[in-house]
Write a protein that holds these residues in place. Structure first.
Motif, mmCIF file in Angstrom:
data_model
loop_
_atom_site.group_PDB
_atom_site.id
_atom_site.type_symbol
_atom_site.label_atom_id
_atom_site.label_comp_id
_atom_site.label_asym_id
_atom_site.label_seq_id
_atom_site.Cartn_x
_atom_site.Cartn_y
_atom_site.Cartn_z
ATOM 1 N N ALA A 95 -6.309 3.936 0.675
ATOM 2 C CA ALA A 95 -5.496 3.001 -0.118
ATOM 3 C C ALA A 95 -4.799 3.730 -1.262
ATOM 4 N N VAL A 104 -10.377 -2.966 -1.289
ATOM 5 C CA VAL A 104 -9.278 -2.296 -0.592
ATOM 6 C C VAL A 104 -8.831 -3.022 0.672
ATOM 7 N N ALA A 162 -4.882 -4.205 -1.233
ATOM 8 C CA ALA A 162 -5.748 -3.458 -2.140
ATOM 9 C C ALA A 162 -5.654 -3.974 -3.571
#
Lengths: 116, 281
Positions: free
Chosen positions: B71, B220, B224
């Motif tokens: 992420a 996430v 996210a």
């Protein structure tokens, strides 16, 4: 689990010291391990019994001293003994403390047999 | 830890210096991890020369380190050139996930070793194109015990604690959490299910370790929620670059502070140089 790799490093360290002093053997290795070092003395002893084989420290004894977890308060200045997960001041209860002892991970001393 | 000036003599060990000994006793007073610490300093110098900030990510297995990296890469790749070192006992799975994002990743397979050490990281750093990177993330082996003891030459320790693990992990693993520069409570989107997890309790346990590191909540999956983490990273990077101009670089909060911090009330007792101080017979 990292006690074995730590012990292998210890043997290397001790071998270097023994070579510098032309020692025939290592009689004793003296360590100091604090409860906050992340190392368990009992596991270190077991690992040592394996790591020392076929080294100059094969017959050496391993002495491990532990030491108290001791903090000093940054607010009231008191020095108090405590436990590894409670590093607050034993006098005023403030958490802003400094560790004075308890995370030692030290090779203090080796005793060598240097008889020719 | 300094092994030369005697600053590692603490109130807990100074009495041992006066203990009688038989044979030829050699005072050493050297850290058991001194070989690792030397290699770590070498790594840090190497990273500083390339102006690369290195972050050591630690957690229990499955807390979401690799997912966080994925992420983070998605959201920061336009700003920072990122490299990753992955530590696992076996498989290249995590490095493959990172490489799929177009980021260089070196997998260290430790075999049976439960942690990364400075030597392993040294080899991995030489395989990364450091001259073309800004930030290196070192994803340590999933383990809340052993990784805490080894300096890798990085600049900051970031620890993840997922809500599924329980809020008392800092009390159970004080060595790890005492050395944390930044604590991320991960999988915070599961809080409605794991409603006995109390983030306030985590903070309380951290304070009991005399650690005032920032604590942030992240998730996430399904969009996210990691903005505070990204903000912290940007700020760390800015401070890192600024510090380098003045010849400083940040160091991770590590163990052995009793032996290294300037203990105002603890006089230094005796200078003992490595290997050479012979006790009188």
């Amino acid at each position: 689990m990292h006690e074995l790799s730590l012990c292998q490093g210890l043997i290397t360290q001790v071998q270097e010291i023994a070579a510098q002093h032309q020692a025939r053997a290592v009689d004793c290795i003296h360590l100091q391990i604090g409860p906050l070092s992340g190392v368990v003395p009992e596991l270190l002893q077991s690992a040592f019994s394996v790591a020392r084989l076929h080294s100059i420290a094969e017959d050496a004894s391993l002495i491990i001293d532990t030491c108290p977890v001791r903090v000093q308060c940054r607010q009231c200045g008191a020095q108090t003994d405590t436990t590894p997960n409670h590093l607050v001041c034993g006098s005023c209860g403030d958490w802003r403390t400094q560790l004075l002892s308890g995370d030692e991970l030290l090779l203090l001393r080796v005793v060598l047999n240097t008889e020719q | 830890m300094c092994d030369t000036c005697g600053c590692n003599i603490t109130p807990g060990n100074r009495h041992l210096l006066d203990a009688p000994a038989h044979g030829t006793a050699i005072d050493v007073l050297q850290g058991l991890l001194s070989a690792n610490d030397r290699a770590a300093e070498h790594n840090r110098t190497h990273l500083n020369q390339h102006r690369v900030l290195a972050i050591n990510l630690m957690s229990a297995p499955g807390a979401g380190k690799t997912s966080l990296l994925e992420a983070t890469i998605d959201l920061l790749q336009a700003e920072f050139r990122i490299g990753v070192i992955e530590g696992d006992l076996e498989t290249e799975n995590d490095a493959r996930r990172i490489r799929a994002k177009g980021v260089p990743a070196i997998q260290i397979s430790t075999g049976s070793a439960c942690h990364l050490d400075a030597h392993m990281v040294h080899h991995a750093l030489h395989q990364l194109p450091l001259a073309k990177l800004d930030v290196v993330f070192i994803e340590n082996v999933g383990n809340l015990v052993c990784p805490a003891s080894f300096d890798l030459g990085h600049h900051r320790n970031v620890t993840l604690l997922s809500v599924t693990e329980g809020d008392d992990k800092p009390a159970k693993y004080p060595v790890m959490f005492r050395g944390t520069d930044m604590l991320l409570i991960s999988k915070i989107d599961l809080l409605p299910v794991f409603d006995d997890f109390n983030p306030q309790q985590v903070q309380q346990h951290m304070r009991h370790l005399a650690n005032n590191a920032p604590i942030m909540q992240i998730a996430v999956r399904h969009g996210a929620q990691i903005d505070p983490w990204l903000h912290w990273l940007r700020e760390e990077y800015r401070q890192f670059q600024e510090g380098l101009i003045h010849g400083n670089s940040p160091r991770p909060r590590m163990q052995n502070t009793a032996a290294t911090s300037p203990a105002e009330a603890t006089p230094r007792y005796r200078q003992v140089s490595t290997h050479t101080a012979l006790l009188p017979p």
